[in-house]
Scaffold this active site. Structure first.
Site, mmCIF file in Angstrom:
data_model
loop_
_atom_site.group_PDB
_atom_site.id
_atom_site.type_symbol
_atom_site.label_atom_id
_atom_site.label_comp_id
_atom_site.label_asym_id
_atom_site.label_seq_id
_atom_site.Cartn_x
_atom_site.Cartn_y
_atom_site.Cartn_z
ATOM 1 N N CYS A 90 2.312 2.100 10.550
ATOM 2 C CA CYS A 90 3.404 2.784 9.859
ATOM 3 C C CYS A 90 3.879 4.010 10.620
ATOM 4 O O CYS A 90 4.932 4.567 10.316
ATOM 5 C CB CYS A 90 2.966 3.177 8.453
ATOM 6 S SG CYS A 90 2.635 1.761 7.391
ATOM 7 N N GLY A 99 0.792 -1.220 0.000
ATOM 8 C CA GLY A 99 0.000 0.000 0.000
ATOM 9 C C GLY A 99 0.819 1.262 0.000
ATOM 10 O O GLY A 99 0.473 2.237 -0.676
ATOM 11 N N GLN A 132 -7.591 0.440 3.384
ATOM 12 C CA GLN A 132 -8.416 -0.048 4.479
ATOM 13 C C GLN A 132 -9.798 -0.508 4.020
ATOM 14 O O GLN A 132 -10.393 -1.402 4.617
ATOM 15 C CB GLN A 132 -8.579 1.037 5.560
ATOM 16 C CG GLN A 132 -7.352 1.217 6.437
ATOM 17 C CD GLN A 132 -7.023 0.003 7.277
ATOM 18 O OE1 GLN A 132 -7.870 -0.840 7.555
ATOM 19 N NE2 GLN A 132 -5.760 -0.101 7.699
#
Length: 380
Positions: free
Chosen positions: A328, A69, A177
């Protein structure tokens, strides 16, 4: 161990695991090789591309596999920005984006683009009304996440996309998501590019994809790249991509069933908070309005009276895996930008912790969690 951090990552589903093992054993050739082994790998690669593109109603020729992603967001935003006309170098990014989108924005600034942030309304939404005052004649690209990883808030992309397209402006959406959690098509969302990830849908880590709508001009970050239609260099990981496609098909096929499960779990969690008279609350419950669109598997919480990181560590000590926000950004002490954008105070922001459900989550797991939070609150 009780795992309640599915928004950060998810375990491989059986379908993905079997595909990964089979492909790793049998389809090991380079998909770019001209011999039969390469042809077999190329066939698997293209079939995987068709499956993933089909799940979002897209053209397989415009879907490009990446390493995940983060890379998907960075490459998509830069490719779209580089494809803009020279007189369109103004870019808007929502203030609630994932760290990877902000990295991409910083990179554009270094290249001479102008980047501004769009702040949400009192409901936490990015709407045309929020965007319009920031538009300029040179605005060429807007990036708005489909759903937030910390609160689960879903943005009205179709409304935003229609508004922007009337003005000749491109829309990129981080759907990492939302993919596999809610059904959508790129046409319905009116988006020009979408980023998705494998390990959020019970596929392997290190795989993601970018979809760019046919007719949208872009310039690859790697002009001389030979793989993925020139979008990205490097030998393609066919076994992992096939496992991603397998996981995506499996997960997307269970959206309705799992949504019902997650809605029930979310309701159960809030009821248990009240029964134990915990000061903790779901952040989205404090926003104005009663009809917010929210991913049901994400419960962003605050107000327990402790730093979110301390709550996470205490839960971990009792065998419960939760998080303080996007994985992250873990380890950073600053209040998540999402919470600042929603108007939470410094104390509320620092107390934030996130619970996220998966297919194996049960009410018994939530009972254990609430008991741990209750014990922690009693020591205050």
């Amino acid at each position: 161990m009780i795992y309640l951090d599915y928004a950060a990552s998810s375990p491989l589903c059986e379908e993905a695991l079997q595909t990964l093992m089979t492909m790793s054993r049998d389809v090991y050739a380079n998909a770019s090789s001209l011999h039969d082994g390469g042809g077999q790998a190329a066939h698997i690669l293209e079939r995987s591309r068709e499956f993933v593109a089909g799940l979002i109603g897209g053209d397989p020729k415009r879907l490009y596999f990446t390493s995940g992603g983060t890379e998907s967001n960075i490459l998509a935003i830069h490719a779209l920005a580089r494809g803009l006309p020279a007189e369109r170098r103004h870019v808007l990014v929502s203030a609630m984006e994932h760290h990877s989108v902000k990295l991409a924005a910083n990179g554009l600034v270094e290249l001479g683009y102008e980047v501004e942030f769009v702040w949400p309304d009192a409901w936490g939404r990015i709407t045309p009304e929020q965007i319009e005052p920031l538009l300029r004649p040179d605005t060429g690209l807007v990036s708005v996440q489909h759903a937030n990883s910390e609160t689960g808030l879903i943005q009205p992309l179709a409304e935003i996309g229609a508004f922007l397209h009337e003005r000749g402006i491109l829309l990129h959406a981080d759907a990492v998501q939302s993919f596999g959690k809610i059904g959508f098509s790129v046409e319905e969302l009116e988006v020009d590019a979408v980023s998705v990830s494998s390990h959020k849908v019970q596929g392997p880590k290190g795989v993601g994809a970018v979809y760019i709508r046919p007719g949208v001009s872009y310039v690859s970050v790697y002009p001389e790249a030979l793989h993925e239609g020139g979008f990205r260099p490097g030998t393609v990981n066919v076994p992992a991509i096939a496992a991603f496609a397998s996981a995506a098909v499996h997960t997307c096929g269970l959206i309705e069933q799992r949504t019902e499960q997650y809605v029930s779990l979310r309701k159960y969690l809030t009821e248990r908070f009240r029964e134990y008279e915990l000061p903790a609350y779901l952040v989205t419950d404090r926003l104005l309005g009663n009809a917010l669109n929210i991913l049901p598997h994400i419960a962003g919480c605050a107000g327990l009276g402790y730093e979110g990181q301390y709550v996470m560590l205490e839960c971990n000590r009792k065998g419960l895996c939760i998080s303080t926000g996007s994985a992250c950004s873990s380890g950073h002490q600053a209040i998540p930008d999402t919470l600042s954008a929603l108007g939470l105070s410094g104390g509320e922001g620092h107390s934030f912790f996130r619970i996220s459900f998966g297919p194996d989550t049960t009410t018994q797991h939530l009972d254990r969690l609430v008991q741990a939070l209750h014990e922690l609150a009693q020591t205050k």
